[in-house]
Design an enzyme around this catalytic site. Structure first.
Site, PDB file in Angstrom:
ATOM      1  CE  LYS A 195      84.895  -4.069 103.592  1.00  0.00           C
ATOM      2  NZ  LYS A 195      85.068  -5.531 103.640  1.00  0.00           N
ATOM      3  CD  GLN A 255      78.707  -5.711  98.992  1.00  0.00           C
ATOM      4  OE1 GLN A 255      78.267  -6.847  98.992  1.00  0.00           O
ATOM      5  NE2 GLN A 255      78.696  -4.952 100.063  1.00  0.00           N
ATOM      6  CE  LYS A 261      74.298  -4.441 100.087  1.00  0.00           C
ATOM      7  NZ  LYS A 261      74.375  -5.770 100.720  1.00  0.00           N
ATOM      8  CE  LYS A 292      78.531 -11.360  99.033  1.00  0.00           C
ATOM      9  NZ  LYS A 292      77.954 -10.544 100.106  1.00  0.00           N
ATOM     10  N   GLY A 318      82.705 -11.226 105.768  1.00  0.00           N
ATOM     11  CA  GLY A 318      81.839 -12.394 105.941  1.00  0.00           C
ATOM     12  C   GLY A 318      80.572 -12.296 105.104  1.00  0.00           C
ATOM     13  CG  ASP A 319      77.225 -13.197 102.237  1.00  0.00           C
ATOM     14  OD1 ASP A 319      76.636 -12.120 102.386  1.00  0.00           O
ATOM     15  OD2 ASP A 319      76.712 -14.145 101.603  1.00  0.00           O
ATOM     16  CB  THR A 322      74.003  -6.638 108.753  1.00  0.00           C
ATOM     17  OG1 THR A 322      75.368  -6.614 108.353  1.00  0.00           O
ATOM     18  CG2 THR A 322      73.121  -6.662 107.520  1.00  0.00           C
ATOM     19  CG  ASN A 326      75.918 -11.422 111.530  1.00  0.00           C
ATOM     20  OD1 ASN A 326      75.774 -10.464 110.786  1.00  0.00           O
ATOM     21  ND2 ASN A 326      76.524 -11.299 112.698  1.00  0.00           N
ATOM     22  CB  SER A 380      83.020  -3.742 106.515  1.00  0.00           C
ATOM     23  OG  SER A 380      82.608  -5.002 106.962  1.00  0.00           O
TER      24      SER A 380
HETATM   25  P1  NDP Z   1      74.295 -16.622 108.112  1.00  0.00           P
HETATM   26  O1  NDP Z   1      75.023 -17.720 107.462  1.00  0.00           O
HETATM   27  O2  NDP Z   1      74.755 -16.124 109.434  1.00  0.00           O
HETATM   28  O3  NDP Z   1      72.745 -16.971 108.252  1.00  0.00           O
HETATM   29  C1  NDP Z   1      71.961 -17.276 107.147  1.00  0.00           C
HETATM   30  C2  NDP Z   1      70.600 -17.724 107.633  1.00  0.00           C
HETATM   31  O4  NDP Z   1      69.742 -17.926 106.512  1.00  0.00           O
HETATM   32  C3  NDP Z   1      70.653 -19.041 108.369  1.00  0.00           C
HETATM   33  O5  NDP Z   1      69.615 -19.085 109.306  1.00  0.00           O
HETATM   34  C4  NDP Z   1      70.411 -20.033 107.238  1.00  0.00           C
HETATM   35  O6  NDP Z   1      69.878 -21.262 107.702  1.00  0.00           O
HETATM   36  C5  NDP Z   1      69.405 -19.302 106.401  1.00  0.00           C
HETATM   37  N1  NDP Z   1      69.540 -19.732 104.989  1.00  0.00           N
HETATM   38  C6  NDP Z   1      70.656 -19.687 104.234  1.00  0.00           C
HETATM   39  N2  NDP Z   1      70.414 -20.182 103.006  1.00  0.00           N
HETATM   40  C7  NDP Z   1      69.125 -20.538 103.020  1.00  0.00           C
HETATM   41  C8  NDP Z   1      68.275 -21.111 102.056  1.00  0.00           C
HETATM   42  N3  NDP Z   1      68.728 -21.418 100.820  1.00  0.00           N
HETATM   43  N4  NDP Z   1      66.981 -21.337 102.406  1.00  0.00           N
HETATM   44  C9  NDP Z   1      66.527 -21.019 103.641  1.00  0.00           C
HETATM   45  N5  NDP Z   1      67.288 -20.477 104.599  1.00  0.00           N
HETATM   46  C10 NDP Z   1      68.558 -20.243 104.285  1.00  0.00           C
HETATM   47  O7  NDP Z   1      74.280 -15.415 107.041  1.00  0.00           O
HETATM   48  P2  NDP Z   1      73.993 -13.870 107.279  1.00  0.00           P
HETATM   49  O8  NDP Z   1      72.991 -13.689 108.348  1.00  0.00           O
HETATM   50  O9  NDP Z   1      75.294 -13.185 107.359  1.00  0.00           O
HETATM   51  O10 NDP Z   1      73.373 -13.451 105.864  1.00  0.00           O
HETATM   52  C11 NDP Z   1      71.971 -13.513 105.583  1.00  0.00           C
HETATM   53  C12 NDP Z   1      71.654 -12.645 104.376  1.00  0.00           C
HETATM   54  O11 NDP Z   1      72.038 -11.293 104.633  1.00  0.00           O
HETATM   55  C13 NDP Z   1      72.377 -13.033 103.084  1.00  0.00           C
HETATM   56  O12 NDP Z   1      71.543 -12.720 101.977  1.00  0.00           O
HETATM   57  C14 NDP Z   1      73.583 -12.101 103.082  1.00  0.00           C
HETATM   58  O13 NDP Z   1      74.105 -11.901 101.773  1.00  0.00           O
HETATM   59  C15 NDP Z   1      72.938 -10.845 103.622  1.00  0.00           C
HETATM   60  N6  NDP Z   1      73.854  -9.854 104.193  1.00  0.00           N
HETATM   61  C16 NDP Z   1      74.681 -10.171 105.231  1.00  0.00           C
HETATM   62  C17 NDP Z   1      75.506  -9.214 105.774  1.00  0.00           C
HETATM   63  C18 NDP Z   1      76.355  -9.486 106.971  1.00  0.00           C
HETATM   64  O14 NDP Z   1      76.966  -8.535 107.481  1.00  0.00           O
HETATM   65  N7  NDP Z   1      76.419 -10.687 107.487  1.00  0.00           N
HETATM   66  C19 NDP Z   1      75.571  -7.858 105.204  1.00  0.00           C
HETATM   67  C20 NDP Z   1      74.593  -7.602 104.171  1.00  0.00           C
HETATM   68  C21 NDP Z   1      73.797  -8.582 103.688  1.00  0.00           C
HETATM   69  P3  NDP Z   1      70.853 -22.540 107.865  1.00  0.00           P
HETATM   70  O15 NDP Z   1      71.712 -22.236 109.052  1.00  0.00           O
HETATM   71  O16 NDP Z   1      69.920 -23.675 108.079  1.00  0.00           O
HETATM   72  O17 NDP Z   1      71.608 -22.624 106.573  1.00  0.00           O
END
Ligand code: NDP
Length: 444
Positions: A90, A111, A114, A126, A165-166, A209, A240, A376
């Protein structure tokens, strides 16, 4: 040489050019020293750490698709099935140009622990691709997702491997992926999570999250004599995790003054307007410059800077290694009391060590952002039962899980003589369950 050092050396030797994977393994193995040392010869004989740091299966494949100009594009894609010791694999699918095998392996490794911490029966995996959904038309995103699933569907299933998603994979992408899986297999089953509410999704998964991050942070603060209400909070990211972290922090009485994306960041002296942020990011899929343009109290800055703003609590919610040693020094100088990771491994090892050495409460991502995968797993349960729980039911279960995670990492840290070290507590608590299941299942 100590067994953990032998295994770390082997991981570095056998996985060249994968610094993020090395970093994640280093942090976990360092924390496990006191556990391993209690029974080092037995664990070495059983090659326990070699098996836990080596994925069960790694899939690499190409994804050809046709863009709107009629040009064929080809992307690299990955699914790393890391551990099925305690349940089906997962973990999410990341779509971002920075994706490579090392990044997916670091995420898959994290993961495993976690998912164990959630207390639910889910193994770790992943996947993802270097495809960039930004700037693509809906048709192009669909063409990519259909081609990606045409290969991936051979290796996943509701009881086998359940992606989610991620970064870059939101509701739109999950919908296209699910449609193609159903078409190829003829099965309407819970093979993906993060689905839309009309076709098997769970209420509160979108928020999970970010909300979960705040439930755990609040419990950590409470147990250390603080509270969330009245605190000034900085958040990085605007996706997200960040959006719903901002919303829940505000509901708990905190003032959130920043968000960021990969181009720049916003400081809003009046506190982030979460509805405007959702409109800009979720509806218009626009840049943060549009947020600042619509909000007189907001200033937009190019580049990085969120963690240089004075705050009580910092919540990095964007991406790996975004909070470095200089940021950590600035946070300590400004009197920050807590850092909780919404993103996966957003804090560098040096920054983590600096923060903890200076008494900042530090909740690592594998505990603090586990609310997404926990919900999830609740979506999987609802799919299996052919039932849908209410928002309040799911949210209550989420809160209980996050509070439970905090107490299990707190207790594990105390049991192994490192009270207050939640990094070690999370690694140890997550590891013990997986190791126990592996031992029980023999050499597989
Ligand atoms: P999203 O794609 O929804 O958002 C990511 C955000 O981070 C955007 O604002 C993006 O900006 C910014 N970002 C991405 N890459 C970079 C970078 N290299 N430098 C600066 N800013 C960056 O992703 P999520 O919110 O889902 O995920 C964010 C983090 O949380 C990740 O590490 C993910 O693995 C982790 N996570 C997510 C979960 C989930 O349920 N969604 C669960 C557990 C962990 P821009 O739009 O400009 O790219």
């Amino acid at each position: 040489m100590a067994y953990v050092d032998e295994v770390y050396a082997r991981v570095v030797r056998e996985n060249p050019s994968q610094p993020e994977f090395h970093q994640a393994v280093r942090e976990v193995l360092d924390s496990l020293r006191p556990v391993i040392e209690r029974n080092e010869e037995k664990h070495r004989r059983e090659a326990l750490l070699e098996r836990i740091t080596m994925p069960e299966r790694q899939l690499l494949f190409r994804v050809p698709w046709v863009d709107d100009k009629g040009q064929v594009q080809v992307n690299n894609a990955y699914r790393v099935q890391f551990s099925s010791a305690i349940g089906p694999y997962k973990g999410g699918l990341r779509l971002h140009p920075s994706v490579n095998l090392g990044i997916i392996k670091f995420l898959g490794f994290e993961q495993v622990f976690k998912n164990s911490l959630t207390g639910l029966p889910i193994g770790g995996g992943k996947g993802g691709s270097d495809f960039d959904p930004k700037g693509k038309s809906d048709r192009e995103v669909m063409a990519f997702c259909q081609s990606f699933m045409t290969e991936l569907h051979k290796y996943i299933g509701a009881d086998v491997d359940v992606p989610a998603g991620d970064i870059g994979t939101g509701a739109r992408e999950i919908g296209y992926l699910y449609g193609q899986y159903k078409r190829l297999t003829g099965k309407y089953e819970g093979v993906l999570t993060g689905k839309g509410l009309t076709y098997g999704g769970s209420l509160a998964r979108t928020e999970a999250t970010g909300y979960g991050l705040l439930y755990l942070t609040e419990e950590m603060l409470r147990c250390n004599g603080h509270e969330m209400a009245g605190k000034t909070v900085v958040v990085s990211g605007a996706g997200n995790v960040a959006i719903y972290a901002v919303q829940k922090a505000q509901q708990l009485g905190a003032k959130v003054v920043t968000v960021s994306d990969s181009n720049g960041w916003v400081y809003d002296s009046e506190g982030i307007d979460v509805e405007l942020l959702r409109e800009v990011k979720e509806v218009r899929r626009a840049r943060l410059t549009e947020y600042a343009a619509a909000r007189p109290s907001a200033q937009y800055h190019e580049g990085r800077g969120v963690f240089r703003v004075a705050c009580d609590v910092a919540l990095p919610c964007a991406t790996q290694n975004e909070l470095d040693l200089e940021d950590a020094k600035a946070l300590v100088e400004h009197g920050c009391i807590a850092v909780a990771e919404g993103a996966n491994m957003p804090t560098t090892l040096e920054a983590t060590e600096y923060l903890m050495a200076h008494g900042v409460l530090f909740a690592p991502g594998k505990a603090a952002n586990a609310g997404g995968v926990a919900t999830s797993a609740l979506e999987m349960s609802q799919n299996s039962m052919r039932m849908s729980w209410t928002f309040e039911e799911v949210d209550r279960k989420l809160r209980d899980i996050m509070v439970g995670i905090f107490h299990s990492i707190d207790e594990a840290a105390k049991d192994y003589g490192v009270a207050g070290n939640y990094v070690a507590g999370a690694n140890i608590a997550g590891f013990l369950k997986v190791a126990n299941a592996m031992e029980a299942q023999g050499v597989v």
